[in-house]
Design a protein around this motif. Structure first.
Motif, mmCIF file in Angstrom:
data_model
loop_
_atom_site.group_PDB
_atom_site.id
_atom_site.type_symbol
_atom_site.label_atom_id
_atom_site.label_comp_id
_atom_site.label_asym_id
_atom_site.label_seq_id
_atom_site.Cartn_x
_atom_site.Cartn_y
_atom_site.Cartn_z
ATOM 1 N N VAL A 25 0.836 -1.208 0.000
ATOM 2 C CA VAL A 25 0.000 0.000 0.000
ATOM 3 C C VAL A 25 0.871 1.258 0.000
ATOM 4 O O VAL A 25 0.612 2.208 -0.750
ATOM 5 C CB VAL A 25 -0.952 0.002 1.209
ATOM 6 C CG1 VAL A 25 -1.716 1.333 1.284
ATOM 7 C CG2 VAL A 25 -1.942 -1.159 1.109
ATOM 8 N N ARG A 29 0.740 4.049 -2.840
ATOM 9 C CA ARG A 29 0.077 5.303 -2.498
ATOM 10 C C ARG A 29 0.962 6.329 -1.797
ATOM 11 O O ARG A 29 0.552 7.480 -1.626
ATOM 12 C CB ARG A 29 -1.148 5.024 -1.616
ATOM 13 C CG ARG A 29 -2.171 4.078 -2.246
ATOM 14 C CD ARG A 29 -3.429 4.036 -1.440
ATOM 15 N NE ARG A 29 -4.451 3.178 -2.043
ATOM 16 C CZ ARG A 29 -5.738 3.208 -1.734
ATOM 17 N NH1 ARG A 29 -6.168 4.070 -0.806
ATOM 18 N NH2 ARG A 29 -6.604 2.402 -2.317
ATOM 19 N N THR A 35 -3.766 4.591 4.168
ATOM 20 C CA THR A 35 -4.568 4.692 5.382
ATOM 21 C C THR A 35 -4.598 3.340 6.082
ATOM 22 O O THR A 35 -4.420 2.295 5.446
ATOM 23 C CB THR A 35 -6.018 5.104 5.076
ATOM 24 O OG1 THR A 35 -6.659 4.064 4.305
ATOM 25 C CG2 THR A 35 -6.059 6.415 4.290
ATOM 26 N N THR A 38 -7.250 0.927 4.674
ATOM 27 C CA THR A 38 -6.827 0.329 3.409
ATOM 28 C C THR A 38 -5.836 -0.799 3.651
ATOM 29 O O THR A 38 -5.920 -1.868 3.031
ATOM 30 C CB THR A 38 -6.179 1.387 2.501
ATOM 31 O OG1 THR A 38 -7.110 2.439 2.265
ATOM 32 C CG2 THR A 38 -5.762 0.778 1.177
ATOM 33 N N LYS A 41 -7.632 -3.845 5.217
ATOM 34 C CA LYS A 41 -8.401 -4.566 4.206
ATOM 35 C C LYS A 41 -7.492 -5.409 3.329
ATOM 36 O O LYS A 41 -7.800 -6.562 3.014
ATOM 37 C CB LYS A 41 -9.194 -3.577 3.350
ATOM 38 C CG LYS A 41 -10.082 -4.241 2.303
ATOM 39 C CD LYS A 41 -10.886 -3.203 1.532
ATOM 40 C CE LYS A 41 -11.768 -3.869 0.483
ATOM 41 N NZ LYS A 41 -12.554 -2.861 -0.281
#
Length: 217
Positions: A25, A29, A35, A38, A41
């Motif tokens: 992630v 990003r 985040t 995120t 998940k």
């Protein structure tokens, strides 16, 4: 594997999975775009599970950065260990830095974000937990600085490096020069040889040669 050992092993596996997914992630990003929901998940957990292992987003980010810093430090240390006794090893360090940057550009992006946000080069806060991800990142960063400074001191002692700056001051200048050149080379990744008539590695080698000649005068 007894019950307590198995539980500790499972917890470590879960923690590493979270770091693995967080790495993906953050790579995609960046720090600001990532985040905790995120990341949770992506890892297949809820946010509450993340808090069992990490204090906050910063802590999880630094756990990922630590991987990159340890990889870079390992590459630099290996280059020094392979250097002959009569050489400062500065060229080998520069090449190791180049190779790591080109092979792991996403780690380098996170390391630069870490340095701008969290790295403390003076009067470090004494309240930092000794085994925290932030402290461990700091220790690896400090070790890399000492590694480069020692190489410069060796060059100065042997007469191959001449400067009015101290070894520590010169380390900062050289670090900045190398990072800047590598950033330009990475930005211009596509069609570089066609545009400039030279490969990125060959141009970097020319840059290192220029620095060596300047320092030897």
């Amino acid at each position: 594997m007894v019950g307590a050992d198995r539980k500790a092993w499972e917890q470590e596996q879960r923690k590493q999975r979270i770091v693995d997914m967080a790495e993906t992630v953050f790579f995609q990003r960046g720090y600001d775009g990532a985040t905790l929901p995120t990341i949770a998940k992506a890892a297949g957990y809820n946010k509450r599970t993340l808090y069992l292992y990490f204090i906050d987003k910063e802590d999880l980010f630094l756990a990922v950065v630590l991987r990159g810093l340890e990889g870079l430090h390992g590459a630099l240390k290996q280059s020094v260990e392979q250097t002959g006794p009569n050489s400062s090893g500065l060229r080998d360090l520069a090449v190791a830095f180049f190779d790591f940057s080109m092979d792991h550009p996403q780690y380098m992006d996170l390391i630069m974000a870490y340095e701008s946000r969290y790295f403390d080069y003076h009067n470090r806060a004494a309240s930092t937990a000794p085994d925290s991800h932030r402290e461990r990142c700091q220790q690896v960063s400090d070790d890399m600085a000492r590694l480069m400074t020692a190489a410069i001191e060796t060059g100065m002692a042997g007469g191959g490096v001449k400067s009015d700056l101290t070894a520590h001051q010169l380390m900062l200048i050289l670090w900045g020069q190398i990072v800047g050149v590598l950033k330009i080379l990475r930005i211009r990744e596509k069609n570089f040889a066609a545009a400039f008539g030279i490969s990125r590695r060959a141009l970097f080698d020319q840059f290192v040669g220029m620095v060596e000649r300047a320092l030897a005068r």
